[in-house]
Design a protein around this motif. Structure first.
Motif, PDB file in Angstrom:
ATOM      1  N   GLY A  51       0.836  -1.184   0.000  1.00 48.55           N
ATOM      2  CA  GLY A  51       0.000   0.000   0.000  1.00 48.55           C
ATOM      3  C   GLY A  51       0.873   1.236   0.000  1.00 48.55           C
ATOM      4  N   SER A  52       0.627   2.136   0.956  1.00 47.37           N
ATOM      5  CA  SER A  52       1.418   3.362   1.035  1.00 47.37           C
ATOM      6  C   SER A  52       2.582   3.235   1.995  1.00 47.37           C
ATOM      7  N   LYS A 100       5.767   6.086  -6.555  1.00 47.31           N
ATOM      8  CA  LYS A 100       4.736   5.119  -6.185  1.00 47.31           C
ATOM      9  C   LYS A 100       4.309   5.315  -4.733  1.00 47.31           C
ATOM     10  N   SER A 104       0.565   6.620  -3.725  1.00 51.29           N
ATOM     11  CA  SER A 104      -0.234   5.694  -2.919  1.00 51.29           C
ATOM     12  C   SER A 104      -0.674   6.352  -1.624  1.00 51.29           C
ATOM     13  N   GLU A 108      -4.552   7.106  -0.661  1.00 51.41           N
ATOM     14  CA  GLU A 108      -5.092   6.523   0.561  1.00 51.41           C
ATOM     15  C   GLU A 108      -5.658   7.600   1.478  1.00 51.41           C
TER      16      GLU A 108
END
Length: 352
Positions: A51-52, A100, A104, A108
């Motif tokens: 994810g982040s 990225k 992300s 989010e």
């Protein structure tokens, strides 16, 4: 532009220069945390993204690595003195990985139900700095020329003041240049991080008599050389144009005995038993030595009653390192020990 970061129950707190307090789930801004799990005596961990959240890209391997949830027969080395390994440091990210991560984290944050507007604004401003502000499109057009450097906190020490010292926002470094910040990843810093991964064997000495001894009777103590060998951890990072490593090695050099009561004497009087030439510590008891004084041991001067005394045995480890480019040197000695119960009985006499 700076940020002070800290974690609480899975949230990252970011205090930006503008004075905005931002709470975002997962990892955000400069909060890049190391990860990795222990699998037996040899461990290798590497960075990645979920994810982040981007974890540290430092990888560890060797004969003495692990995590705090590892085997009960091993434990962390404790530095002798007031030195501690870094609680935070800086390491590189490729332009693609950094893009990225930021995208992300932005997605989010803005899509989290109930997220405050000021949080969305703050994270949007952060994104804008690297996308269309001070930098352009995350420097993707210069991806072969440099890397982004980000602050990383030791996840076990994020509440310590030392973990807040790496407060620079992500910054661009041209390949071959050395970042002008403390604790930027170098072979020396890698060696210090590896120090924190050293896991040492239990310090359980062999005793004669075993477990139960008598008042005023010298109790022999020793460690077999086969149980105490040098252990090592190698830390490595390979990101963009940076490919360096360092190996930190711990070698046992002495044993310290603490009887667990003031009513006792140790051999030698200091309680510090030096390592022998063959790598053992102390001298094994054998028949015919009853009238001799042990080179390493303890003599209790009173009974332990219905309980026992906690004999603490601590091994001192000499720690050195070698790294990329022939670098190397000494790190502070470390210590690791534990208690073992000893029952001391009065010598029974028989009246005729």
């Amino acid at each position: 532009m700076r940020a002070l970061t800290g974690r609480h129950n899975g949230w990252l707190v970011v205090v930006a220069a503008a004075g905005v307090c931002l709470l975002t789930p997962g990892t955000a801004m400069a909060g890049w945390g190391p990860g990795g799990e222990s699998n037996g005596d040899t461990t290798e961990t590497s960075g990645g993204q979920s994810g982040s959240d981007i974890v540290s890209m430092v990888r560890y391997s060797g004969s003495a690595t692990g995590s705090s949830g590892g085997s009960s027969s091993k434990g962390n080395v404790t530095p002798v003195g007031d030195w501690t390994p870094p609680a935070c440091w800086y390491e590189p990210r490729t332009a693609a990985d950094f893009q990225k991560y930021v995208e992300s984290m932005y997605t989010e944050t803005v899509n989290t139900p109930g997220q405050h507007s000021y949080a969305k604004t703050a994270v949007g401003q952060f994104r804008e700095t690297y996308k269309d502000g001070e930098y352009k499109n995350y420097n993707l057009d210069e991806a072969d020329e440099g890397t982004w450097w980000v602050a990383v906190q030791d996840p076990d020490r994020w509440m310590e003041p030392a973990a807040q010292l790496c407060n620079e926002m992500p910054f661009w470094v041209v390949n071959g240049d050395t970042p002008n910040v403390p604790n930027a990843i170098t072979p020396n810093v890698l060696a210090e991080l590896a120090y924190n991964r050293l896991r040492l064997p239990e310090t359980e000495v062999t005793l004669a008599p075993e477990d139960t001894t008598k008042v005023n009777l010298p109790t022999w103590a020793w460690l077999d050389k086969a149980k105490f060998k040098a252990v090592d951890v190698t830390a490595q990072i390979n990101v963009g144009g940076l490919n360096i490593q360092a190996t930190t090695t711990a070698k046992p050099i002495a044993l310290k005995l603490e009887p667990g009561t003031k009513d006792a004497e140790t051999y030698p009087a200091s309680g510090a038993c030096e390592i022998n030439v063959d790598g053992s510590i102390g001298e094994a008891y054998a028949k015919g030595k009853a009238d001799k004084t042990p080179s390493c041991g303890v003599k209790y001067l009173r009974s332990s009653g219905d309980g026992g005394f906690a004999l603490r045995a601590t091994v001192t480890w000499e720690i050195t390192w070698t790294g990329t480019g022939g670098a190397g040197g000494d790190l502070p000695d470390g210590a690791f020990g534990n208690d073992q119960a000893v029952t001391v009985q009065e010598i029974q006499s028989v009246n005729r």
